[in-house]
Design a protein around this motif. Structure first.
Motif, PDB file in Angstrom:
ATOM      1  N   ALA A  87      45.483  24.982 -58.961  1.00  0.00           N
ATOM      2  CA  ALA A  87      46.246  25.240 -57.983  1.00  0.00           C
ATOM      3  C   ALA A  87      45.505  24.568 -56.609  1.00  0.00           C
ATOM      4  CB  ALA A  87      46.132  26.687 -57.536  1.00  0.00           C
ATOM      5  N   SER A  88      44.280  24.070 -56.811  1.00  0.00           N
ATOM      6  CA  SER A  88      43.596  23.483 -55.488  1.00  0.00           C
ATOM      7  C   SER A  88      43.862  21.922 -55.537  1.00  0.00           C
ATOM      8  CB  SER A  88      42.133  23.736 -55.813  1.00  0.00           C
ATOM      9  OG  SER A  88      41.637  22.948 -56.805  1.00  0.00           O
TER      10      SER A  88
ATOM     11  N   PRO B 174      54.993  27.158 -56.139  1.00  0.00           N
ATOM     12  CA  PRO B 174      54.427  28.423 -55.232  1.00  0.00           C
ATOM     13  C   PRO B 174      53.256  29.133 -56.268  1.00  0.00           C
ATOM     14  CG  PRO B 174      56.837  28.974 -56.255  1.00  0.00           C
ATOM     15  CD  PRO B 174      56.562  27.546 -56.671  1.00  0.00           C
ATOM     16  N   GLU B 175      52.515  29.678 -55.514  1.00  0.00           N
ATOM     17  CA  GLU B 175      51.590  30.577 -56.046  1.00  0.00           C
ATOM     18  C   GLU B 175      52.187  32.067 -56.030  1.00  0.00           C
ATOM     19  OE1 GLU B 175      47.108  29.443 -54.998  1.00  0.00           O
ATOM     20  OE2 GLU B 175      48.582  29.674 -53.203  1.00  0.00           O
ATOM     21  N   ILE B 176      51.892  32.640 -57.197  1.00  0.00           N
ATOM     22  CA  ILE B 176      52.213  34.234 -57.240  1.00  0.00           C
ATOM     23  C   ILE B 176      51.102  34.906 -56.635  1.00  0.00           C
ATOM     24  CG2 ILE B 176      53.831  33.833 -59.070  1.00  0.00           C
ATOM     25  CD1 ILE B 176      51.636  34.594 -61.155  1.00  0.00           C
ATOM     26  N   GLU B 177      50.059  34.515 -56.510  1.00  0.00           N
ATOM     27  CA  GLU B 177      49.007  35.159 -55.775  1.00  0.00           C
ATOM     28  C   GLU B 177      47.918  33.988 -55.594  1.00  0.00           C
ATOM     29  OE1 GLU B 177      45.933  37.369 -58.876  1.00  0.00           O
ATOM     30  OE2 GLU B 177      47.917  38.052 -59.206  1.00  0.00           O
ATOM     31  N   ALA B 178      46.980  34.260 -55.043  1.00  0.00           N
ATOM     32  CA  ALA B 178      45.942  33.074 -54.750  1.00  0.00           C
ATOM     33  C   ALA B 178      45.317  32.470 -55.790  1.00  0.00           C
ATOM     34  CB  ALA B 178      44.603  33.519 -53.820  1.00  0.00           C
ATOM     35  N   GLY B 179      45.471  31.353 -55.877  1.00  0.00           N
ATOM     36  CA  GLY B 179      44.935  30.506 -57.004  1.00  0.00           C
ATOM     37  C   GLY B 179      45.553  30.431 -58.394  1.00  0.00           C
ATOM     38  N   LYS B 180      46.765  31.108 -58.322  1.00  0.00           N
ATOM     39  CA  LYS B 180      47.619  31.350 -59.613  1.00  0.00           C
ATOM     40  C   LYS B 180      49.123  30.792 -59.528  1.00  0.00           C
ATOM     41  CE  LYS B 180      46.545  34.978 -61.873  1.00  0.00           C
ATOM     42  NZ  LYS B 180      46.649  36.593 -62.496  1.00  0.00           N
ATOM     43  N   ILE B 181      49.306  29.826 -60.198  1.00  0.00           N
ATOM     44  CA  ILE B 181      50.420  28.992 -59.990  1.00  0.00           C
ATOM     45  C   ILE B 181      51.542  30.030 -60.669  1.00  0.00           C
ATOM     46  CG2 ILE B 181      52.012  27.001 -60.707  1.00  0.00           C
ATOM     47  CD1 ILE B 181      49.336  25.334 -60.294  1.00  0.00           C
TER      48      ILE B 181
ATOM     49  N   GLU C  98      49.661  23.061 -51.158  1.00  0.00           N
ATOM     50  CA  GLU C  98      48.295  23.025 -50.530  1.00  0.00           C
ATOM     51  C   GLU C  98      47.416  21.842 -51.509  1.00  0.00           C
ATOM     52  OE1 GLU C  98      45.428  23.396 -47.517  1.00  0.00           O
ATOM     53  OE2 GLU C  98      47.455  23.927 -47.755  1.00  0.00           O
ATOM     54  N   GLY C  99      47.530  22.129 -52.586  1.00  0.00           N
ATOM     55  CA  GLY C  99      46.916  21.228 -53.685  1.00  0.00           C
ATOM     56  C   GLY C  99      47.200  19.627 -53.478  1.00  0.00           C
ATOM     57  N   THR C 100      48.353  19.509 -52.904  1.00  0.00           N
ATOM     58  CA  THR C 100      48.734  17.994 -52.920  1.00  0.00           C
ATOM     59  C   THR C 100      48.063  17.233 -51.992  1.00  0.00           C
ATOM     60  OG1 THR C 100      50.216  18.585 -51.339  1.00  0.00           O
ATOM     61  CG2 THR C 100      51.058  18.525 -53.536  1.00  0.00           C
ATOM     62  N   LYS C 101      47.330  17.993 -51.128  1.00  0.00           N
ATOM     63  CA  LYS C 101      46.398  17.455 -49.954  1.00  0.00           C
ATOM     64  C   LYS C 101      45.226  16.786 -50.538  1.00  0.00           C
ATOM     65  CE  LYS C 101      48.287  20.602 -46.311  1.00  0.00           C
ATOM     66  NZ  LYS C 101      47.835  21.698 -45.477  1.00  0.00           N
TER      67      LYS C 101
END
Length: 236
Positions: A99-100, A139-146, A123-126
């Motif tokens: 995710a990061s 998209p994320e379904i929650e923080a840090g979880k794709i 965000e991880g593409t940066k």
């Protein structure tokens, strides 16, 4: 007319998946410092290579990649010949799930002769390195979880019909939570690591016993000091 389960409906839109992991007799896949686990025998390594040779893509979590620095390469001449006969490229696509997007570009992984893909967030593409030949964002379904449901649907659209998941425990847990695992290959190795923080095949928050994922044992085989278990994940 028989009604289809949610998993059966879902499988029409995603690749077949199999988790392939080696663990100690006390259910650990690494020690308490999360060092790369290398306790599997040559027999287990050959088993892993054979299973990898049957798939179109390999999913691995970023933490697993950082620990090992490499992925599994199909080297056996017979396995390579079988892939060629089945009109498959010599190596399956290796897809890092992060995710990061924070993957060091000096890992030996990038010099291995496999296609290198990244599954990340916008965000991880940066953060991602340019050494990936293909970057897929979800998209994320929650923080840090794709959102892995959407991710696997996209992989199916790209022609991948069979995936191996080789760790780690967080990725396996995320896949289980999203109902995305069909089979497990678990090798039980004759070691004890212990440690309450040592990772296991399924990490994350865990499941209540009333919602435990049920399995069906398909095969059990002992080879020297190791036990090879093959499970089917039962439909819900």
């Amino acid at each position: 007319m028989l009604s289809l389960t949610y998993r059966e409906i879902q499988m029409e839109n995603r690749p077949k998946t199999a988790v392939i992991l080696a663990m100690t007799a006390d259910g650990k896949i690494a020690d308490f410092q999360r060092n790369a686990a290398r306790f599997g025998s040559n027999i287990d390594q050959n088993h892993l290579e054979k299973q990898i040779s049957l798939v179109d893509g390999v999913l691995l979590g970023a933490r697993t990649l950082r620990a090992f620095g490499t992925t599994v390469i199909v080297k056996d001449a017979e396995l390579l010949a079988n892939r060629k006969q089945n009109n498959k490229p010599s190596q399956p696509i290796n897809i890092v799930v992060s995710a990061s997007g924070k993957i060091a570009d000096n890992l030996r992984f990038f010099s291995q002769p496999v296609p290198h893909w990244l599954m990340t967030t916008q965000e991880g593409t940066k953060e991602q390195t340019s050494k990936f030949e293909k970057v897929l964002t979800f998209p994320e379904i929650e923080a840090g979880k794709i959102n892995l449901v959407e991710a696997l649907k996209r992989l199916k659209e790209l022609g991948l019909s069979h995936l191996a998941i080789i760790g780690g425990g967080e990725l396996v847990a995320n896949c289980l939570e999203q109902n995305l695992i069909d089979e497990l290959w678990l090798t039980v190795c004759p070691y004890l690591l212990g440690g309450k923080t040592a990772p296991t095949p399924v990490e994350g928050m865990g499941f209540l016993s009333s919602h435990a994922q049920k399995l069906e044992l398909l095969s059990l085989e002992q080879k020297e000091q190791e036990i090879f278990l093959h499970y089917k994940v039962l439909s819900v």
